[in-house]
Design a protein around this motif. Structure first.
Motif, PDB file in Angstrom:
ATOM      1  N   PHE A  18       0.959  -1.290  -0.157  1.00 33.74           N
ATOM      2  CA  PHE A  18      -0.001   0.152  -0.005  1.00 33.74           C
ATOM      3  C   PHE A  18       0.746   1.189   0.055  1.00 33.74           C
ATOM      4  CE2 PHE A  18      -2.604   3.551   2.069  1.00 33.74           C
ATOM      5  CZ  PHE A  18      -3.621   3.170   1.418  1.00 33.74           C
ATOM      6  N   GLY A  19       1.634   1.322   0.923  1.00 34.40           N
ATOM      7  CA  GLY A  19       2.770   2.295   0.852  1.00 34.40           C
ATOM      8  C   GLY A  19       3.582   2.727  -0.308  1.00 34.40           C
ATOM      9  N   ASN A  20       3.909   1.503  -0.849  1.00 37.75           N
ATOM     10  CA  ASN A  20       4.465   1.681  -2.397  1.00 37.75           C
ATOM     11  C   ASN A  20       3.737   2.123  -3.114  1.00 37.75           C
ATOM     12  OD1 ASN A  20       7.108   0.756  -1.380  1.00 37.75           O
ATOM     13  ND2 ASN A  20       6.889  -1.312  -1.909  1.00 37.75           N
ATOM     14  N   HIS A  21       2.393   1.921  -3.471  1.00 37.02           N
ATOM     15  CA  HIS A  21       1.454   2.426  -4.238  1.00 37.02           C
ATOM     16  C   HIS A  21       1.173   3.757  -3.894  1.00 37.02           C
ATOM     17  CE1 HIS A  21      -1.672   2.402  -7.180  1.00 37.02           C
ATOM     18  NE2 HIS A  21      -2.610   2.420  -6.424  1.00 37.02           N
ATOM     19  N   ILE A  22       0.960   4.213  -2.725  1.00 39.06           N
ATOM     20  CA  ILE A  22       0.721   5.728  -2.348  1.00 39.06           C
ATOM     21  C   ILE A  22       1.896   6.573  -3.036  1.00 39.06           C
ATOM     22  CG2 ILE A  22       0.598   7.373  -0.788  1.00 39.06           C
ATOM     23  CD1 ILE A  22      -1.911   5.744  -1.123  1.00 39.06           C
ATOM     24  N   ARG A  23       3.273   6.067  -2.774  1.00 37.88           N
ATOM     25  CA  ARG A  23       4.337   6.726  -3.111  1.00 37.88           C
ATOM     26  C   ARG A  23       4.375   6.801  -4.717  1.00 37.88           C
ATOM     27  NH1 ARG A  23       7.888   3.244  -1.914  1.00 37.88           N
ATOM     28  NH2 ARG A  23       8.224   3.841   0.235  1.00 37.88           N
ATOM     29  N   THR A  24       4.219   5.784  -5.323  1.00 39.64           N
ATOM     30  CA  THR A  24       4.004   5.779  -6.943  1.00 39.64           C
ATOM     31  C   THR A  24       2.975   6.827  -7.391  1.00 39.64           C
ATOM     32  OG1 THR A  24       4.858   3.354  -6.845  1.00 39.64           O
ATOM     33  CG2 THR A  24       3.831   4.201  -8.982  1.00 39.64           C
ATOM     34  N   LEU A  25       1.723   6.736  -6.935  1.00 46.16           N
ATOM     35  CA  LEU A  25       0.919   7.851  -7.108  1.00 46.16           C
ATOM     36  C   LEU A  25       1.306   9.231  -7.025  1.00 46.16           C
ATOM     37  CD1 LEU A  25      -2.384   5.843  -6.038  1.00 46.16           C
ATOM     38  CD2 LEU A  25      -1.672   6.172  -8.307  1.00 46.16           C
ATOM     39  N   ARG A  26       1.899   9.294  -5.888  1.00 41.85           N
ATOM     40  CA  ARG A  26       2.502  10.566  -5.573  1.00 41.85           C
ATOM     41  C   ARG A  26       3.627  11.013  -6.575  1.00 41.85           C
ATOM     42  NH1 ARG A  26       6.866  12.320  -3.005  1.00 41.85           N
ATOM     43  NH2 ARG A  26       7.303  10.377  -2.045  1.00 41.85           N
ATOM     44  N   GLU A  27       4.502  10.333  -6.894  1.00 46.03           N
ATOM     45  CA  GLU A  27       5.428  10.475  -7.590  1.00 46.03           C
ATOM     46  C   GLU A  27       5.231  10.647  -9.081  1.00 46.03           C
ATOM     47  OE1 GLU A  27       8.336   7.744  -6.673  1.00 46.03           O
ATOM     48  OE2 GLU A  27       9.372   8.360  -5.161  1.00 46.03           O
ATOM     49  N   GLU A  28       3.959  10.245  -9.464  1.00 44.43           N
ATOM     50  CA  GLU A  28       3.468   9.984 -11.021  1.00 44.43           C
ATOM     51  C   GLU A  28       3.157  11.629 -11.113  1.00 44.43           C
ATOM     52  OE1 GLU A  28       2.289   5.782 -12.053  1.00 44.43           O
ATOM     53  OE2 GLU A  28       0.642   7.102 -11.381  1.00 44.43           O
ATOM     54  N   ARG A  29       2.527  12.224 -10.146  1.00 45.75           N
ATOM     55  CA  ARG A  29       1.972  13.732 -10.209  1.00 45.75           C
ATOM     56  C   ARG A  29       2.934  14.607  -9.827  1.00 45.75           C
ATOM     57  NH1 ARG A  29      -1.448   9.732  -9.073  1.00 45.75           N
ATOM     58  NH2 ARG A  29      -3.676   9.835  -9.855  1.00 45.75           N
ATOM     59  N   GLU A  30       4.259  14.236  -9.555  1.00 41.61           N
ATOM     60  CA  GLU A  30       5.443  15.132  -9.088  1.00 41.61           C
ATOM     61  C   GLU A  30       5.186  15.815  -7.908  1.00 41.61           C
ATOM     62  OE1 GLU A  30       6.570  17.198 -12.919  1.00 41.61           O
ATOM     63  OE2 GLU A  30       7.042  15.154 -13.738  1.00 41.61           O
ATOM     64  N   TRP A  31       4.392  15.357  -6.831  1.00 39.17           N
ATOM     65  CA  TRP A  31       4.092  15.806  -5.724  1.00 39.17           C
ATOM     66  C   TRP A  31       4.942  15.556  -4.596  1.00 39.17           C
ATOM     67  CZ3 TRP A  31      -1.831  14.054  -5.013  1.00 39.17           C
ATOM     68  CH2 TRP A  31      -2.516  14.784  -5.965  1.00 39.17           C
ATOM     69  N   PHE A  89      -6.574  -0.219  -3.382  1.00 35.04           N
ATOM     70  CA  PHE A  89      -6.284  -1.483  -2.966  1.00 35.04           C
ATOM     71  C   PHE A  89      -6.312  -2.549  -4.056  1.00 35.04           C
ATOM     72  CE2 PHE A  89      -7.664   0.372   1.029  1.00 35.04           C
ATOM     73  CZ  PHE A  89      -6.579  -0.216   1.835  1.00 35.04           C
ATOM     74  N   ALA A  90      -6.867  -2.011  -5.077  1.00 36.37           N
ATOM     75  CA  ALA A  90      -6.836  -3.076  -6.258  1.00 36.37           C
ATOM     76  C   ALA A  90      -5.644  -3.461  -7.014  1.00 36.37           C
ATOM     77  CB  ALA A  90      -8.175  -2.508  -7.293  1.00 36.37           C
ATOM     78  N   VAL A  91      -4.814  -2.611  -6.850  1.00 35.85           N
ATOM     79  CA  VAL A  91      -3.387  -2.718  -7.575  1.00 35.85           C
ATOM     80  C   VAL A  91      -2.781  -3.614  -6.682  1.00 35.85           C
ATOM     81  CG1 VAL A  91      -1.260  -1.449  -7.878  1.00 35.85           C
ATOM     82  CG2 VAL A  91      -3.738  -0.563  -8.681  1.00 35.85           C
ATOM     83  N   ILE A  92      -2.861  -3.422  -5.324  1.00 41.36           N
ATOM     84  CA  ILE A  92      -2.252  -4.310  -4.371  1.00 41.36           C
ATOM     85  C   ILE A  92      -2.663  -5.658  -4.447  1.00 41.36           C
ATOM     86  CG2 ILE A  92      -2.111  -5.032  -1.896  1.00 41.36           C
ATOM     87  CD1 ILE A  92      -2.554  -1.929  -1.544  1.00 41.36           C
ATOM     88  N   GLU A  93      -4.036  -5.853  -4.638  1.00 45.20           N
ATOM     89  CA  GLU A  93      -4.459  -7.442  -4.826  1.00 45.20           C
ATOM     90  C   GLU A  93      -3.923  -8.033  -6.051  1.00 45.20           C
ATOM     91  OE1 GLU A  93      -8.381  -7.980  -3.943  1.00 45.20           O
ATOM     92  OE2 GLU A  93      -8.515  -6.218  -2.377  1.00 45.20           O
ATOM     93  N   ALA A  94      -4.041  -6.947  -7.296  1.00 47.00           N
ATOM     94  CA  ALA A  94      -3.483  -7.465  -8.558  1.00 47.00           C
ATOM     95  C   ALA A  94      -2.135  -7.849  -8.527  1.00 47.00           C
ATOM     96  CB  ALA A  94      -3.706  -6.426  -9.561  1.00 47.00           C
ATOM     97  N   GLY A  95      -1.294  -7.611  -7.604  1.00 45.05           N
ATOM     98  CA  GLY A  95      -0.151  -8.121  -7.493  1.00 45.05           C
ATOM     99  C   GLY A  95       1.101  -7.216  -8.125  1.00 45.05           C
ATOM    100  N   SER A  96       1.257  -5.916  -7.827  1.00 45.43           N
ATOM    101  CA  SER A  96       2.038  -4.932  -8.271  1.00 45.43           C
ATOM    102  C   SER A  96       3.437  -5.523  -7.953  1.00 45.43           C
ATOM    103  CB  SER A  96       1.542  -3.345  -7.527  1.00 45.43           C
ATOM    104  OG  SER A  96       2.846  -2.603  -7.995  1.00 45.43           O
TER     105      SER A  96
END
Length: 102
Positions: A18-31, A89-96
Motif C-alpha cells: 500500500f505504501g509503495n502504491h501511494i508513493r508511486t501515485l504521488r511521484e507520478e503526479r510530481e508531488w 487496494f485493487a493494484v495491491i491485490e493484482a500483484g504490483s
C-alpha cells in the motif's frame, strides 16, 4: 470475485505494498510528501509513515512499529488522487511487483 490464491494476507506485506502504491501515485503526479499532506490534511510525517509502512511507536529493539493507516487516511488519500478507496487496494491485490520499502 474469489480471492487471489497467490495474494499475501500478511498485514505487514499489505502495508508495504500500500505504501509503495501511494508513493508511486504521488511521484507520478510530481508531488512532494508535503504537497500530498496539504491535499489530504494529513501531516507530512503521516504521509511518510504510510509510504514506509511504519508508525511512530517503537518495538523493544527500538525499530518503528508496522504502519497501518486509518480508514479516514485511506479515504483522504483516495480523494486527493481522484480515486475510490477500493482502487487504492485493487493494484495491491493484482500483484504490483514493487514490494520493497525504500
Amino acid at each position: 470475485m474469489p480471492p487471489n490464491p497467490d495474494f499475501h494476507w500478511d498485514p505487514e506485506h499489505i502495508a508495504v505494498r500500500f505504501g509503495n502504491h501511494i508513493r508511486t501515485l504521488r511521484e507520478e503526479r510530481e508531488w512532494t510528501q508535503e504537497e500530498l499532506a496539504e491535499r489530504t490534511q494529513l501531516s507530512r510525517n503521516q504521509v511518510q509513515n504510510i509510504e514506509h509502512a511504519r508508525n511512530n511507536q517503537r518495538d523493544s529493539s527500538g525499530r518503528p512499529g508496522p504502519g497501518n493507516p486509518t480508514l479516514d487516511s485511506v479515504v483522504k488519500l483516495a480523494q486527493a488522487f481522484g480515486l475510490r478507496p477500493s482502487e487504492l487496494f485493487a493494484v495491491i491485490e493484482a500483484g504490483s511487483p514493487n514490494t520493497s520499502v525504500r
